[in-house]
Design a protein around this motif. Structure first.
Motif, PDB file in Angstrom:
ATOM      1  N   ASN A   1       0.826  -1.203   0.000  1.00  0.00           N
ATOM      2  CA  ASN A   1       0.000   0.000   0.000  1.00  0.00           C
ATOM      3  C   ASN A   1       0.858   1.250   0.000  1.00  0.00           C
TER       4      ASN A   1
ATOM      5  N   ARG B   1       2.820   4.402  -1.582  1.00  0.00           N
ATOM      6  CA  ARG B   1       2.554   5.342  -2.669  1.00  0.00           C
ATOM      7  C   ARG B   1       3.857   5.847  -3.227  1.00  0.00           C
TER       8      ARG B   1
ATOM      9  N   PRO C   1       5.473   8.701  -5.308  1.00  0.00           N
ATOM     10  CA  PRO C   1       5.117  10.030  -5.816  1.00  0.00           C
ATOM     11  C   PRO C   1       5.526  10.218  -7.258  1.00  0.00           C
TER      12      PRO C   1
ATOM     13  N   PRO D   1      -3.593  12.437  -4.695  1.00  0.00           N
ATOM     14  CA  PRO D   1      -4.607  13.105  -3.875  1.00  0.00           C
ATOM     15  C   PRO D   1      -4.478  14.627  -3.829  1.00  0.00           C
TER      16      PRO D   1
ATOM     17  N   THR E   1       1.517   5.804 -10.064  1.00  0.00           N
ATOM     18  CA  THR E   1       1.703   6.193  -8.664  1.00  0.00           C
ATOM     19  C   THR E   1       2.102   5.031  -7.769  1.00  0.00           C
ATOM     20  N   TYR E   2       1.527   3.853  -8.021  1.00  0.00           N
ATOM     21  CA  TYR E   2       1.751   2.713  -7.118  1.00  0.00           C
ATOM     22  C   TYR E   2       2.469   1.544  -7.777  1.00  0.00           C
TER      23      TYR E   2
ATOM     24  N   PHE F   1      -8.820   7.221  -4.637  1.00  0.00           N
ATOM     25  CA  PHE F   1      -7.590   7.904  -5.050  1.00  0.00           C
ATOM     26  C   PHE F   1      -7.360   9.170  -4.226  1.00  0.00           C
ATOM     27  N   GLU F   2      -8.399   9.903  -3.948  1.00  0.00           N
ATOM     28  CA  GLU F   2      -8.257  11.137  -3.179  1.00  0.00           C
ATOM     29  C   GLU F   2      -7.848  10.858  -1.737  1.00  0.00           C
ATOM     30  N   ASN F   3      -8.192   9.655  -1.233  1.00  0.00           N
ATOM     31  CA  ASN F   3      -7.792   9.245   0.121  1.00  0.00           C
ATOM     32  C   ASN F   3      -6.501   8.436   0.119  1.00  0.00           C
ATOM     33  N   ASP F   4      -5.870   8.296  -1.058  1.00  0.00           N
ATOM     34  CA  ASP F   4      -4.622   7.551  -1.184  1.00  0.00           C
ATOM     35  C   ASP F   4      -4.798   6.096  -0.740  1.00  0.00           C
ATOM     36  N   ASP F   5      -5.973   5.516  -1.018  1.00  0.00           N
ATOM     37  CA  ASP F   5      -6.294   4.147  -0.634  1.00  0.00           C
ATOM     38  C   ASP F   5      -6.113   3.237  -1.846  1.00  0.00           C
ATOM     39  N   VAL F   6      -4.939   2.667  -1.999  1.00  0.00           N
ATOM     40  CA  VAL F   6      -4.623   1.893  -3.191  1.00  0.00           C
ATOM     41  C   VAL F   6      -5.425   0.600  -3.269  1.00  0.00           C
TER      42      VAL F   6
END
Length: 276
Positions: free
Chosen positions: A52, A54, A56, A110, A175-176, A238-243
């Protein structure tokens, strides 16, 4: 499935040509060389469902910044002033979002919403395509070659960002480092939960049992709601950075888009096969 990301050859061509003279220059004065720009684009790789982290987006100096740096540090030939930035500076090709700074000034989620104002994106895309169109440069020159590669990149970026499903796949990969289109990340790797599988099976059975266009229209309305709800959940992920949530909803959206295509192509007695 095919992805709307340009081939490695396209990016290699852009990187090589960034090291040549400015591709948009119109001055006949002395030529200066920009320093090579290292375009950061992650290799396709697979991460497990438990990862999980991220990664950048690249913040290295872009081709645009390099061009400005060279123009400010290099003297111009006598009798020839510097060209305007609009004529000389190529766009920032760090990633798809940096290609459209007017529409997407804050970059990807995000830092900015997942949803994109498509009409504004299209206006900026058409403006960029007009500014860097290959026909504006002499055939066979470095400027012409780079404009061809840049035009291809702009097309791919616009197609990707204007489609929520392609945009989600791109963000997961960029991103991930997660490519949900590979077999390693398909249903057998646990990205599709049992609830989704059951819902997909029921939708497919309903399609197979349809006997009229009225039945199909009703199913299309139901599926449009599924698509809208899934896109909303996907955007929040995506806005919560929850992959993990983003991966799951991206796979769900792919199912519903596949069902949408099957509904549009429906014919009585035709075999139904959803693509995941």
């Amino acid at each position: 499935m095919a992805r709307a990301i340009p081939s490695p050859q396209t990016f290699r061509l852009l990187r090589r040509l960034c090291a040549l003279e400015s591709p948009i220059a119109t001055s006949t004065g002395a030529q200066t060389r920009t320093r090579p720009h290292q375009l950061r684009y992650p290799p396709v790789q697979t991460v497990t469902h438990s990862q999980n982290s991220r990664r950048p987006f690249s913040t290295s100096r872009s081709c645009t910044e390099e061009a400005h740096y060279q123009r400010s540090s290099s003297p111009q030939s006598e009798g020839h002033g510097p060209s305007t930035p609009e004529d000389t500076a190529p766009p920032d090709i760090t990633n798809y979002y940096t290609l459209f700074p007017q529409t997407l000034p804050n970059g990807p989620p995000p830092a900015s919403p997942f949803a994109i104002p498509i009409s504004r994106l299209r206006r900026e895309f058409l403006s960029l395509q007009s500014r860097y169109h290959p026909d504006k440069f002499p055939s066979g020159t470095a400027s012409h070659q780079k404009s061809l590669a840049l035009s291809s990149l702009l097309n791919a970026a616009y197609k990707t960002l204007s489609d929520p499903l392609l945009r989600a796949r791109y963000l997961l990969l960029e991103t991930y480092g997660v490519d949900v289109t590979t077999e390693d990340n398909n249903i057998h790797s646990g990205l599709t939960d049992q609830e989704t599988l059951l819902e997909v099976m029921e939708a497919q059975e309903a399609l197979e049992e349809a006997t009229s266009h009225e039945d199909i229209e009703k199913l299309m309305e139901e599926n449009a709601v599924r698509i809208r709800d899934t896109e909303e959940i996907l955007g929040k992920a995506f806005e919560n950075d929850d992959v993990d949530e983003a991966k799951k909803e991206c796979v769900r959206l792919n199912y519903w888009r596949s069902l949408q295509g099957a509904l549009k192509e429906w014919e009585p007695g035709k075999e139904v096969r959803l693509v995941h």
